[in-house]
Design a protein around this motif. Sequence first.
Motif, mmCIF file in Angstrom:
data_model
loop_
_atom_site.group_PDB
_atom_site.id
_atom_site.type_symbol
_atom_site.label_atom_id
_atom_site.label_comp_id
_atom_site.label_asym_id
_atom_site.label_seq_id
_atom_site.Cartn_x
_atom_site.Cartn_y
_atom_site.Cartn_z
ATOM 1 N N PRO A 380 25.398 -3.143 32.531
ATOM 2 C CA PRO A 380 26.007 -2.018 33.263
ATOM 3 C C PRO A 380 27.155 -1.395 32.471
ATOM 4 O O PRO A 380 27.984 -2.107 31.898
ATOM 5 C CB PRO A 380 26.520 -2.665 34.552
ATOM 6 N N GLY A 381 27.180 -0.057 32.412
ATOM 7 C CA GLY A 381 28.227 0.654 31.697
ATOM 8 C C GLY A 381 27.916 0.924 30.234
ATOM 9 O O GLY A 381 28.621 1.699 29.593
ATOM 10 N N ASP A 382 26.866 0.282 29.695
ATOM 11 C CA ASP A 382 26.524 0.467 28.280
ATOM 12 C C ASP A 382 25.629 1.691 28.083
ATOM 13 O O ASP A 382 24.900 2.096 28.994
ATOM 14 C CB ASP A 382 25.780 -0.756 27.736
ATOM 15 N N ARG A 383 25.687 2.228 26.864
ATOM 16 C CA ARG A 383 24.740 3.281 26.490
ATOM 17 C C ARG A 383 23.415 2.650 26.087
ATOM 18 O O ARG A 383 23.385 1.585 25.477
ATOM 19 C CB ARG A 383 25.280 4.120 25.333
ATOM 20 N N ILE A 384 22.334 3.346 26.416
ATOM 21 C CA ILE A 384 21.000 2.846 26.085
ATOM 22 C C ILE A 384 20.718 3.167 24.611
ATOM 23 O O ILE A 384 20.835 4.321 24.198
ATOM 24 C CB ILE A 384 19.958 3.469 27.026
ATOM 25 N N PRO A 385 20.357 2.156 23.798
ATOM 26 C CA PRO A 385 20.233 2.390 22.350
ATOM 27 C C PRO A 385 18.922 3.036 21.900
ATOM 28 O O PRO A 385 18.888 3.700 20.872
ATOM 29 C CB PRO A 385 20.369 0.981 21.762
ATOM 30 N N LEU A 386 17.830 2.832 22.669
ATOM 31 C CA LEU A 386 16.516 3.336 22.248
ATOM 32 C C LEU A 386 15.707 3.779 23.457
ATOM 33 O O LEU A 386 15.939 3.318 24.576
ATOM 34 C CB LEU A 386 15.731 2.239 21.494
ATOM 35 N N TYR A 418 16.153 6.969 28.134
ATOM 36 C CA TYR A 418 16.320 7.601 26.831
ATOM 37 C C TYR A 418 17.560 7.104 26.111
ATOM 38 O O TYR A 418 18.594 6.847 26.735
ATOM 39 C CB TYR A 418 16.424 9.135 26.996
ATOM 40 N N ALA A 419 17.449 7.002 24.798
ATOM 41 C CA ALA A 419 18.590 6.614 23.967
ATOM 42 C C ALA A 419 19.736 7.598 24.163
ATOM 43 O O ALA A 419 19.520 8.798 24.270
ATOM 44 C CB ALA A 419 18.167 6.586 22.505
ATOM 45 N N GLY A 420 20.958 7.072 24.195
ATOM 46 C CA GLY A 420 22.134 7.933 24.339
ATOM 47 C C GLY A 420 22.567 8.135 25.771
ATOM 48 O O GLY A 420 23.685 8.608 26.021
ATOM 49 N N THR A 421 21.705 7.799 26.744
ATOM 50 C CA THR A 421 22.089 7.926 28.153
ATOM 51 C C THR A 421 22.849 6.662 28.585
ATOM 52 O O THR A 421 22.827 5.650 27.890
ATOM 53 C CB THR A 421 20.859 8.151 29.051
ATOM 54 N N ILE A 422 23.502 6.727 29.757
ATOM 55 C CA ILE A 422 24.422 5.649 30.156
ATOM 56 C C ILE A 422 23.886 4.911 31.375
ATOM 57 O O ILE A 422 23.561 5.524 32.401
ATOM 58 C CB ILE A 422 25.822 6.223 30.474
ATOM 59 N N ASN A 423 23.797 3.584 31.244
ATOM 60 C CA ASN A 423 23.390 2.733 32.357
ATOM 61 C C ASN A 423 24.582 2.550 33.289
ATOM 62 O O ASN A 423 25.558 1.883 32.945
ATOM 63 C CB ASN A 423 22.898 1.386 31.810
ATOM 64 N N VAL A 436 13.896 4.257 16.232
ATOM 65 C CA VAL A 436 15.150 5.011 16.310
ATOM 66 C C VAL A 436 14.988 6.448 15.835
ATOM 67 O O VAL A 436 15.570 7.373 16.400
ATOM 68 C CB VAL A 436 16.268 4.284 15.515
ATOM 69 N N GLU A 437 14.145 6.673 14.804
ATOM 70 C CA GLU A 437 13.992 8.038 14.287
ATOM 71 C C GLU A 437 13.113 8.916 15.170
ATOM 72 O O GLU A 437 13.066 10.130 14.988
ATOM 73 C CB GLU A 437 13.443 8.013 12.851
ATOM 74 N N ASP A 438 12.398 8.287 16.139
ATOM 75 C CA ASP A 438 11.494 9.047 17.001
ATOM 76 C C ASP A 438 12.024 9.252 18.410
ATOM 77 O O ASP A 438 11.341 9.846 19.250
ATOM 78 C CB ASP A 438 10.126 8.339 17.089
ATOM 79 N N THR A 439 13.224 8.765 18.707
ATOM 80 C CA THR A 439 13.746 8.894 20.066
ATOM 81 C C THR A 439 13.997 10.357 20.415
ATOM 82 O O THR A 439 14.122 11.208 19.528
ATOM 83 C CB THR A 439 15.071 8.110 20.228
ATOM 84 N N THR A 440 14.085 10.610 21.702
ATOM 85 C CA THR A 440 14.314 11.983 22.164
ATOM 86 C C THR A 440 15.613 12.542 21.606
ATOM 87 O O THR A 440 15.666 13.686 21.145
ATOM 88 C CB THR A 440 14.339 12.019 23.707
#
Length: 856
Positions: A380-386, A418-423, A436-440
Amino acid sequence: MADKCCGPTNSEVVQDKQGCCSSQPKAAPIEASGCCSGASNNQVEITSCCSNEKDEPESHTPKKEVSNCCASSVSPMEDSPKSSLTVESMEYSVQGMDCPSCALTIEKGVRSLDKIQDAKVNYNTAKLKVVASGNGSLDQIENTVEKLGYKIAPVHQNKKIKTYDVEGMDCGSCAKSIENHFNHHPAVKSVNVHFSTGKMKLEHENSVEDIVSEVSKLGYRATLLSNKGQPEETTKRKRTYGGKTTLSGLFIAFGFIGSFSGLAPFVSTILYAVAIVLSGAKPVKSAYFAIKSGSLDMNVLMSAAAIGAAIIGEWFEGATVVWLFAIGTALQNRSIEQTRKSIRNLMELAPSEAWIKAGSELVKKPVDEVRVGEVIVIKPGDRIPLDGEIIQGETSVNQAPITGESIPVDKMTGDTVYAGTINESGSLEVKVTKLVEDTTISKIIHLVEEAQEQKAPTQAFIDKFASIYTPIVFLMALAVIVIPPLLGLGTWGEWTYKGLALLVVACPCALVISTPVAIVSAIGNAAKNGVLIKGGTFLESAGAIETIAFDKTGTLTEGKPKVSGITPITISEGELLSVALTLEEYSTHPIAKTIVGYAKDKGFQAKDGELYKSIAGKGVQATINGEIYFAGNLKLFEEMNIPLGEINPELTEIQGQGKTVVIIGTQKEILGVIAVSDMIRPTTVKALDGLKQVGINQAVMLTGDNEGTAKMISKEANVTRYFAELLPEDKVKAIKQLQSEGHKVAMVGDGINDAPALATSDLGIAMGGAGTDTAMETADIVLMADNLEKLPHTIKLSRKALAIIKQNIWFSVIVKLIAFILVFPGWLTLWLAVLSDTGAAIIVILNALRLLKVRD
C-alpha cells in the motif's frame, strides 16, 4: 550466364536475349537456386546479378550473398565478368503528412538523393519504402525527410543508434551546428539533434567518450542515455560557467567605474579585455566549430560582433556584448529546462526496482531484469513498477499519471494495473504482462518525445525563413561595413560599428525559438493530464477545429448495453431467448454480446444452429432445424418484406424511448422483440458543455441506430446534430459531408472500429488509450482515460498554444524590425542590440512556459 532467373513471389522472371532477367506480373512463384531476387526484403550483395528497381522491399532483414545472375545496373557488354553492388532496403514510418501531395513531395526528395534506386510513400499507411545501392546510402534519408518538415523513423529501429542528452543548446541553430559538425566526422554514420527535447541520436563507430569530447569542443555537454532515457552517469555537473559570467560582470563594472575616476584608460581596457575572455571563450570556441562545419549560428554572430568591437577600440561595448549574451544564454537554458522537465517527470514515475515473489521469499530486482510471467508484490502506498494483471488482492489505484483521472479506480483480481500508477490501499500480487520497455508509461514517454521532436508546419516555415534571413542580413552587415566608407559617406569606425550591430540583429533566435518551446510546453502539459498529442502538427490542427463528430456506442454512451425489455409474440419468452442466443452467439457486436450474456444468465441453452451469416449493418442469420432465422434491426425485416403488423406501434414506442430494437423472426413471421438500451456516460453532457465553452460550434453524433433512438440520445447528450442508421462506411461519408460544408472536423472514436472515419477527419481522437496499443498508434490525439472529460482541456490547450505561438512570432518580428530601423541612424548600440535579441528570446520562452500552467 544463369540458366534460370528468380524474382518476387508474385511475378514471373524471364531472360531476354542477352541473358538478363525481367519480371512479368502475377505468375506462379518460381523457386531457383543460384539466383538473386531484387524484390524482397533483403539487403542483397549481388555478384553479376540482375535486379528489378521497381520491386518494393517489405522489411529490413539480414544481408544475403547471392551469385550467378546479372545485375541490371551493370552493362552486360562490360569486359569484366563480375561486378559487385550492395543493395539495401528499408522501411520507414513517416508522420506529419496531411495529404497525398505530401507523399509525392517526400518521394521526389528521397529519389533525388545519390544511389537511391527507388522510393515509394504510401499515404494511407504512412510508410516509406526505399531501395538503395551502395553502403551508407540510407543514412541521408532521415535528414532529407525531416528537412521537408516530416518526422521519420525506421520501422525496425537501428540498435546501433545511441541517444545523448545535450545541455547548453538555446535555439535550433545550436542543434544545427552540432549536426553539421558530426556530419563531417569520419566515425559518425548518422546524426540527428533535436533542440526541443535536447536529445542527440548518433550512430557512431568511436567511443562514447570521444563523442562527449567532441560535443564539449562545441561548447555543450553530452551525456549518454540508457534504454530508459536516464543518464548513465550521475557525476555532478560543473557550474563554473556561471561563476565566470559573474566575474566578467565585476571586471566590466570596475572598468566602467574606473573610467570616471581618473583610472588610466589602458587599465580599463585591460579589465574589459579580461571580461571578454572570461565570458567570450565559450561562444568563440563554439563559433569556430560552427564555421568549420558550415553553420552561421548565434555564437558566430555574437563572437564577430565582440571581436569587431574590440578591433575598432570599443572595448566596453565588446565586453558588454559577450556578458549580456552569456547571461541571456544562461537564462534561456534555465527556462527551456522547465519545458523538458515535463518528460523527465514522466520518466521518474515508474520505480526502478520491484519486489519479486520467489517461493515464500521477496527479492528486490531492477525492473530491467524482471521477466513476463513473474509475480511482483506491491505494498500500500507504493508505485506500481510494471504493467500486469492482479492475481491476488483488492485495492484502489490512482491512475492519474496515465489517464489524468483524479479519482482512484477500484481494482480486483483479474484487473490490469499500469506502471507508474499508485497503489492506494491493499497489498497486491501482480503477474507481469509487459517488459519495462513495453509498458504503457514507456510507450507514452516514447510517443511524447517523438511528438516533441516533430516539427509543426509553423515551425518548419520559420526555420526555413530563418535559414534565408540570417545569411542575407549577414551579407548586408558586411556591405554596411565596406561600401559606405569606400564611397566616402563616413568613417570606417562609424560604419563598422553599425555593421556589427546589424550582425547581432541578424540572429533570429527569438523567432526560431517562438514555436518549438510553445509546442513542447503544450504537449508536456497534455501528457501530464492524460492526453497524448502526437506532434505539433496535430496540436495546431486541434486549435483550428470547429466541429467534433462522436461515435455513439462506447464514446458518448457506456458501450455496455443492457437488455431492458422482452416482448414474445408467437413463441414463449424462454423459446425466444433460446433462438436469440443461437443467432447471436457467434457475433462480436456489443448488442449481440449483451443478449447472449442475458440469456445465459437466465439459464437458457442455445439450439443446434448452422450456416451462420453476418448481414453488415443489419443483423445475423442462421439455420435452425432446417429453417432460416434472423435477428436484426427494422431495416432488415423491411427489406425482406416481412409484415410487422400489430407490433409496429410497440416498436415506435420502444425506439422513442431511445432504446435499440432487436427483432427475432423467420422469412414468414416475427417471433418477438428484444429491447436493448445503452446508457449515456455521466461525463458526456459535462464534456459537451465544456466543448461549447471553448468554442466548438457543432457536436455531431454518428450512430447506426434508428432515427428515433438517435433523436432521443442526441437530446439527452445535448449534441447539436446527429446522423442515424449509418453503416460503417457511412460514417466516412458523414465526415466528408461535414468537411464539404466548410468545417474543420475532428472525429472521436475508439481507435479501432472507427479507423476509416478517424483517418478521413482533419483530426483523429481515440478514447481509452491506456492499455490499447492500437488506439495509441492509429489516432492523432489519444485520451488515455475511457471518457471525454479531458477533451475540452485539449481543445482549450491547443487554442491557447496557437495564440501564444502567434504572439511570440509577432513580438519577435516587431523587435527585429525596430532594432533594424534603429541601426542606421546610429541609435542602436551593440549592447542594446544584444539585449534586444536575448531579452526577446527570454520573453518568448517565458510566454510559452505559461502553457505548462493551463488547467482544466
